[in-house]
Design a protein around this motif. Structure first.
Motif, PDB file in Angstrom:
ATOM      1  N   GLY A 281       2.968   1.621 -11.468  1.00 32.96           N
ATOM      2  CA  GLY A 281       2.043   0.513 -11.651  1.00 32.96           C
ATOM      3  C   GLY A 281       1.198   0.190 -10.437  1.00 32.96           C
ATOM      4  N   GLU A 282       1.484   0.803  -9.317  1.00 39.74           N
ATOM      5  CA  GLU A 282       0.724   0.544  -8.090  1.00 39.74           C
ATOM      6  C   GLU A 282      -0.076   1.755  -7.632  1.00 39.74           C
ATOM      7  OE1 GLU A 282       3.158  -0.993  -4.994  1.00 39.74           O
ATOM      8  OE2 GLU A 282       4.011  -2.599  -6.234  1.00 39.74           O
ATOM      9  N   LEU A 283       0.558   2.908  -7.632  1.00 35.41           N
ATOM     10  CA  LEU A 283      -0.090   4.096  -7.110  1.00 35.41           C
ATOM     11  C   LEU A 283       0.529   5.328  -7.751  1.00 35.41           C
ATOM     12  CD1 LEU A 283      -2.129   5.091  -4.882  1.00 35.41           C
ATOM     13  CD2 LEU A 283      -0.122   5.409  -3.422  1.00 35.41           C
ATOM     14  N   ALA A 284      -0.304   6.173  -8.312  1.00 33.38           N
ATOM     15  CA  ALA A 284       0.147   7.444  -8.870  1.00 33.38           C
ATOM     16  C   ALA A 284      -0.511   8.565  -8.088  1.00 33.38           C
ATOM     17  CB  ALA A 284      -0.208   7.539 -10.355  1.00 33.38           C
ATOM     18  N   VAL A 285       0.303   9.424  -7.483  1.00 31.51           N
ATOM     19  CA  VAL A 285      -0.195  10.559  -6.709  1.00 31.51           C
ATOM     20  C   VAL A 285       0.411  11.817  -7.306  1.00 31.51           C
ATOM     21  CG1 VAL A 285      -0.476  11.593  -4.431  1.00 31.51           C
ATOM     22  CG2 VAL A 285      -0.280   9.099  -4.652  1.00 31.51           C
ATOM     23  N   LEU A 286      -0.397  12.621  -7.977  1.00 28.35           N
ATOM     24  CA  LEU A 286       0.073  13.821  -8.649  1.00 28.35           C
ATOM     25  C   LEU A 286      -0.633  15.035  -8.076  1.00 28.35           C
ATOM     26  CD1 LEU A 286       2.112  13.346 -11.026  1.00 28.35           C
ATOM     27  CD2 LEU A 286       0.517  11.436 -10.799  1.00 28.35           C
ATOM     28  N   ALA A 287       0.149  16.046  -7.711  1.00 28.74           N
ATOM     29  CA  ALA A 287      -0.389  17.357  -7.335  1.00 28.74           C
ATOM     30  C   ALA A 287       0.019  18.335  -8.425  1.00 28.74           C
ATOM     31  CB  ALA A 287       0.156  17.796  -5.977  1.00 28.74           C
ATOM     32  N   ARG A 288      -0.972  18.999  -9.000  1.00 31.37           N
ATOM     33  CA  ARG A 288      -0.691  19.926 -10.096  1.00 31.37           C
ATOM     34  C   ARG A 288      -1.328  21.281  -9.782  1.00 31.37           C
ATOM     35  NH1 ARG A 288       1.457  16.725 -14.260  1.00 31.37           N
ATOM     36  NH2 ARG A 288       0.532  14.665 -14.583  1.00 31.37           N
TER      37      ARG A 288
ATOM     38  N   GLU B 184      -7.111  -3.823  -4.629  1.00 27.43           N
ATOM     39  CA  GLU B 184      -7.364  -3.929  -3.197  1.00 27.43           C
ATOM     40  C   GLU B 184      -7.490  -2.533  -2.617  1.00 27.43           C
ATOM     41  OE1 GLU B 184      -2.965  -4.391  -1.279  1.00 27.43           O
ATOM     42  OE2 GLU B 184      -3.627  -6.040  -2.592  1.00 27.43           O
ATOM     43  N   ARG B 185      -8.244  -2.438  -1.536  1.00 27.25           N
ATOM     44  CA  ARG B 185      -8.418  -1.137  -0.895  1.00 27.25           C
ATOM     45  C   ARG B 185      -7.083  -0.671  -0.330  1.00 27.25           C
ATOM     46  NH1 ARG B 185     -13.490  -0.277   2.965  1.00 27.25           N
ATOM     47  NH2 ARG B 185     -14.455  -0.440   0.894  1.00 27.25           N
ATOM     48  N   THR B 186      -6.797   0.607  -0.528  1.00 28.09           N
ATOM     49  CA  THR B 186      -5.510   1.176  -0.139  1.00 28.09           C
ATOM     50  C   THR B 186      -5.741   2.490   0.597  1.00 28.09           C
ATOM     51  OG1 THR B 186      -4.453   0.213  -2.095  1.00 28.09           O
ATOM     52  CG2 THR B 186      -3.281   2.003  -1.002  1.00 28.09           C
ATOM     53  N   THR B 187      -5.039   2.686   1.684  1.00 22.30           N
ATOM     54  CA  THR B 187      -5.102   3.950   2.423  1.00 22.30           C
ATOM     55  C   THR B 187      -3.803   4.713   2.230  1.00 22.30           C
ATOM     56  OG1 THR B 187      -6.592   3.000   4.087  1.00 22.30           O
ATOM     57  CG2 THR B 187      -5.429   5.015   4.679  1.00 22.30           C
ATOM     58  N   VAL B 188      -3.931   5.975   1.892  1.00 22.40           N
ATOM     59  CA  VAL B 188      -2.778   6.824   1.622  1.00 22.40           C
ATOM     60  C   VAL B 188      -2.829   8.034   2.545  1.00 22.40           C
ATOM     61  CG1 VAL B 188      -1.585   8.227  -0.098  1.00 22.40           C
ATOM     62  CG2 VAL B 188      -2.731   6.116  -0.804  1.00 22.40           C
ATOM     63  N   ARG B 189      -1.744   8.293   3.251  1.00 19.78           N
ATOM     64  CA  ARG B 189      -1.631   9.526   4.028  1.00 19.78           C
ATOM     65  C   ARG B 189      -0.784  10.505   3.215  1.00 19.78           C
ATOM     66  NH1 ARG B 189      -2.935  11.366   8.806  1.00 19.78           N
ATOM     67  NH2 ARG B 189      -1.682  12.970   9.861  1.00 19.78           N
TER      68      ARG B 189
ATOM     69  N   ALA C  58      -2.043  16.980   6.687  1.00 25.39           N
ATOM     70  CA  ALA C  58      -2.023  15.802   5.803  1.00 25.39           C
ATOM     71  C   ALA C  58      -3.449  15.301   5.694  1.00 25.39           C
ATOM     72  CB  ALA C  58      -1.118  14.719   6.358  1.00 25.39           C
ATOM     73  N   VAL C  59      -3.768  14.690   4.569  1.00 27.13           N
ATOM     74  CA  VAL C  59      -5.094  14.101   4.392  1.00 27.13           C
ATOM     75  C   VAL C  59      -4.939  12.589   4.253  1.00 27.13           C
ATOM     76  CG1 VAL C  59      -6.141  16.135   3.370  1.00 27.13           C
ATOM     77  CG2 VAL C  59      -4.997  14.483   1.888  1.00 27.13           C
ATOM     78  N   ASP C  60      -5.885  11.878   4.836  1.00 24.15           N
ATOM     79  CA  ASP C  60      -5.932  10.424   4.715  1.00 24.15           C
ATOM     80  C   ASP C  60      -6.952  10.068   3.646  1.00 24.15           C
ATOM     81  OD1 ASP C  60      -4.049   9.747   6.748  1.00 24.15           O
ATOM     82  OD2 ASP C  60      -5.546  10.328   8.241  1.00 24.15           O
ATOM     83  N   ILE C  61      -6.499   9.351   2.637  1.00 26.44           N
ATOM     84  CA  ILE C  61      -7.339   8.996   1.493  1.00 26.44           C
ATOM     85  C   ILE C  61      -7.539   7.487   1.488  1.00 26.44           C
ATOM     86  CG2 ILE C  61      -7.541   9.071  -1.013  1.00 26.44           C
ATOM     87  CD1 ILE C  61      -5.499  11.393  -0.959  1.00 26.44           C
ATOM     88  N   VAL C  62      -8.780   7.064   1.438  1.00 26.31           N
ATOM     89  CA  VAL C  62      -9.095   5.644   1.304  1.00 26.31           C
ATOM     90  C   VAL C  62      -9.485   5.392  -0.150  1.00 26.31           C
ATOM     91  CG1 VAL C  62     -10.548   3.742   2.041  1.00 26.31           C
ATOM     92  CG2 VAL C  62      -9.854   5.486   3.695  1.00 26.31           C
ATOM     93  N   LEU C  63      -8.690   4.583  -0.824  1.00 26.21           N
ATOM     94  CA  LEU C  63      -8.905   4.278  -2.243  1.00 26.21           C
ATOM     95  C   LEU C  63      -9.543   2.908  -2.379  1.00 26.21           C
ATOM     96  CD1 LEU C  63      -5.416   5.438  -3.527  1.00 26.21           C
ATOM     97  CD2 LEU C  63      -7.563   6.645  -3.914  1.00 26.21           C
ATOM     98  N   GLU C  64     -10.611   2.844  -3.147  1.00 25.56           N
ATOM     99  CA  GLU C  64     -11.235   1.560  -3.433  1.00 25.56           C
ATOM    100  C   GLU C  64     -10.347   0.755  -4.379  1.00 25.56           C
ATOM    101  OE1 GLU C  64     -14.004   0.360  -1.973  1.00 25.56           O
ATOM    102  OE2 GLU C  64     -13.833   2.185  -0.761  1.00 25.56           O
ATOM    103  N   PRO C  65     -10.549  -0.569  -4.472  1.00 28.50           N
ATOM    104  CA  PRO C  65      -9.791  -1.353  -5.447  1.00 28.50           C
ATOM    105  C   PRO C  65      -9.914  -0.752  -6.851  1.00 28.50           C
ATOM    106  CG  PRO C  65     -11.006  -2.804  -3.988  1.00 28.50           C
ATOM    107  CD  PRO C  65     -11.467  -1.408  -3.668  1.00 28.50           C
ATOM    108  N   ASN C  66      -8.790  -0.543  -7.521  1.00 26.75           N
ATOM    109  CA  ASN C  66      -8.753   0.067  -8.857  1.00 26.75           C
ATOM    110  C   ASN C  66      -9.406   1.446  -8.857  1.00 26.75           C
ATOM    111  OD1 ASN C  66      -7.617  -2.361  -9.818  1.00 26.75           O
ATOM    112  ND2 ASN C  66      -9.655  -3.211 -10.175  1.00 26.75           N
TER     113      ASN C  66
END
Length: 611
Positions: free
Chosen positions: A527-534, A550-555, A593-601
């Motif tokens: 419900g917060e973050l789905a990270v899938l590698a296929r 809200e903006r979210t940063t993912v490493r 590793a990659v740093d991903i900046v996700l916009e709100p929604n």
């Protein structure tokens, strides 16, 4: 021997154990643990048939045990499934009536399942089951909610969470929930899911919350029950268990519990081909024959394998002749045609389902490759009988089936691989309705909730009506959601011609509908973050869904890539409302590793190909 001290069933590695015991009152109960983590704290076992509670006063007579080890192909998040378990058959006798029956159970490393086998003749009325599951204190349970009468008809609810103690009061529609229920176990001890598998010749199971963190089997027919002809073999009652979200996403437990397909019925499976479908209905409604021909042209331009002609085609001037002309034209473009049908118009079991057979024959003769059967809207035994009849009769005619307006999958796609997808999910059509639009958090929950049960025709990618989500979020749903028939919601003309879609067009065209391998990656959270590698072949696709406003940063570590290989990345990111940006030139390896900046929604998609 089963007694008050209990009999322990063990999975092949021993990581999962289930303890089956007889209470002093001679009722069967069980508990499930994965390692030290309790998965099912307590559960009842029993079935009521012809007014007799066969779980009340049970005598144990014999036990047989075997190990099952087999592999088979699947369409979904990975291509190869392993069915490895310890299987048990307990011979039981009901003391009062003297009736003998079996409790069959299987212990897998990722779950425990049981079912009842009553070797009867004639007609049996099943009035219910005692089958129940009590979740550990502190569990957070995910369930789908739709606060109207459609909740348990279409299974198209938003996925929300509640404390296990609240399950009997959380829903305005009452204490009955659909399956699967997914639980985050306390203290970081992993995940559990309650489901059913191999639903044939029986009514679909829902779950009634009865308080104190317990749920019990519940059926559409209620106390009146439902009739079963001949021997009664119930579906499997399932408790899945995984240490993390990757284990939950990659479990084959539901399909493992289904029989292999009939060698005679599926001697030829060449007609069962996964692929992507164009679909005019979501954006513009079903078109005229000429407009649907234009959709075929666009499906071909996108490299899609199919087009779906939805409700309304039967009102064409010459529906069958028009359909024949359309399929002939589509065949020349290497595009197959699915056609829509309302279930009630072919739901008549008389004369061996004559009405259904005649419609299927016409569709086959008109050149259709598959059928979209809609508005089943319940899971009574009669509805299940209809679904299985449709799959069998379609297979006899080498037709694929996509069910809509339907309950959850139970792994029947293993036994009937011509079920190429089914709905049973709150998908993108809700963005067209007053109940919509679909929130981002629902999408971020789906890979770890509804899709745990099996494929789902969500109809992803709706750029022109994305609700509060972003364009990159919409694109990422095509990676994150699994359906062997991936029906893309967006008007194909928009995809091909609109400037806003252009940065992602070649990426969208390259996303397959089935995968060789999947990894659910940290820091995924339901419900917060789905990270899938296929993975498809040697290429990896990343799909990331931000469920938070809200903006979210993912490493994101790339350790899933092949060691020693370099990969070139194409990234699709959000660039403001209704806009995407394309990034190229990044070369990465498994140590990076990659740093991903996700916009709100928002969302993110990347394609990683070996340099």
């Amino acid at each position: 021997m089963i007694d008050e001290s209990g009999f322990v069933l063990r999975s092949p590695s021993g990581v999962l154990t289930a303890t089956l015991r007889l209470t002093r009152e001679k009722r069967l109960r069980y508990q499930v643990k994965r390692g030290d983590a309790v998965v099912v704290e307590d559960g009842d076992i029993g079935i009521t048939a012809d007014g007799v509670d066969l779980g009340d006063g049970v005598a144990f007579e014999d036990i047989r045990q075997e190990t099952i080890y087999e592999t088979y192909k699947v369409f979904g998040g990975h291509s190869d499934a392993l069915n490895h378990c310890n299987a048990y058959r307990f011979s039981l006798r009901h003391a009062a009536s003297g009736e003998a029956y079996e409790l069959q159970a299987r212990a897998y490393d990722d779950g425990f399942a049981f079912r009842y086998a009553l070797p009867r003749e004639g007609t049996t009325t099943v009035q219910g089951e005692a089958s129940s599951w009590t979740l550990p204190a502190g569990s957070r349970v995910w369930l789908f909610e739709r606060n109207n009468g459609w909740k348990l008809k279409s299974y198209a609810g938003e996925w929300i969470s509640a404390d296990a103690e609240e399950l009997h009061t959380v829903s305005g529609q009452g204490p009955v929930q659909g399956t699967p229920l997914v639980a985050e176990l306390p203290d970081g001890r992993g995940y559990a899911a309650i489901a059913e598998a191999a639903l044939y010749n029986y009514s679909g199971m829902r779950l009634e919350a009865i308080g104190r963190r317990a749920v019990r089997a519940n059926f559409t027919e209620g106390d009146a029950g439902f009739a079963v002809e001949g021997a009664v073999l119930t579906p499997w009652r399932v408790a899945m268990a995984a240490p993390d979200l990757d284990g939950l996403v990659n479990s084959d437990l539901i399909t493992n519990l289904n029989p292999a397909p009939s060698a005679a019925l599926f001697s030829d499976t060449s007609y069962i081909r996964p692929g992507r479908s164009a679909w005019r209905w979501w954006s513009l409604g079903t078109g005229t024959p000429e407009q649907e021909r234009e959709t075929v042209d666009r499906a071909a331009a996108l490299g899609f394998e199919y087009t779906t002609v939805d409700e309304g085609w039967e009102a064409w001037p010459e529906p069958w002749a028009d359909l024949r002309r359309l399929t002939d034209y589509a065949k020349g473009k290497h595009v197959g045609v699915f056609v829509w049908k309302r279930s009630k118009e072919i739901d008549d079991p008389r004369e061996g389902w004559r009405t259904m057979r005649e419609f299927f024959d016409k569709a086959k003769d008109a050149g259709a490759v598959g059928l979209k059967i809609d508005f089943i809207d319940n899971e009574s035994k009669a509805a299940i009988d209809f679904e299985i009849a449709a799959l069998r009769l379609a297979a006899e005619r080498r037709l694929m089936i996509n069910f809509h307006g339907i309950s959850k999958p139970t792994g029947e796609s293993r036994t009937y691989p011509n079920e190429i997808s089914r709905e049973g999910i709150r998908g993108l059509e809700l963005n067209k309705m007053k109940e919509g639009p679909i929130p981002a958090w629902h999408n971020a929950a789906l890979p770890f909730t509804r899709f745990v049960a099996g494929h789902g025709d969500y109809t992803p990618v709706g750029f022109s009506n994305p609700g509060e989500t972003t364009y990159a979020h919409q694109l990422a749903t095509m990676v994150a959601f699994t359906s062997p028939l991936q029906v893309v919601a967006e008007n194909p003309a928009f995809l091909l011609e609109e400037a806003a879609a252009r940065p992602a067009l070649d990426v969208l065209k390259s996303i397959p509908s089935v995968w060789d391998e999947t990894r659910a990656l940290p820091p995924s959270a339901i419900g917060e973050l789905a990270v899938l590698a296929r993975r498809s072949g040697e290429a990896w696709f990343l799909g990331v869904l931000n469920g938070k406003a809200e903006r979210t940063t993912v490493r994101l570590p790339l350790s899933f890539l092949d060691d020693g290989a370099a990969y070139d990345a194409v990234e699709i990111v959000d660039r403001g409302p209704g806009s995407m940006a394309r990034k190229e030139g990044m070369r990465v390896a498994s140590r990076d590793a990659v740093d991903i900046v996700l916009e709100p929604n928002g969302g993110y998609v990347a394609v990683l190909r070996k340099a």
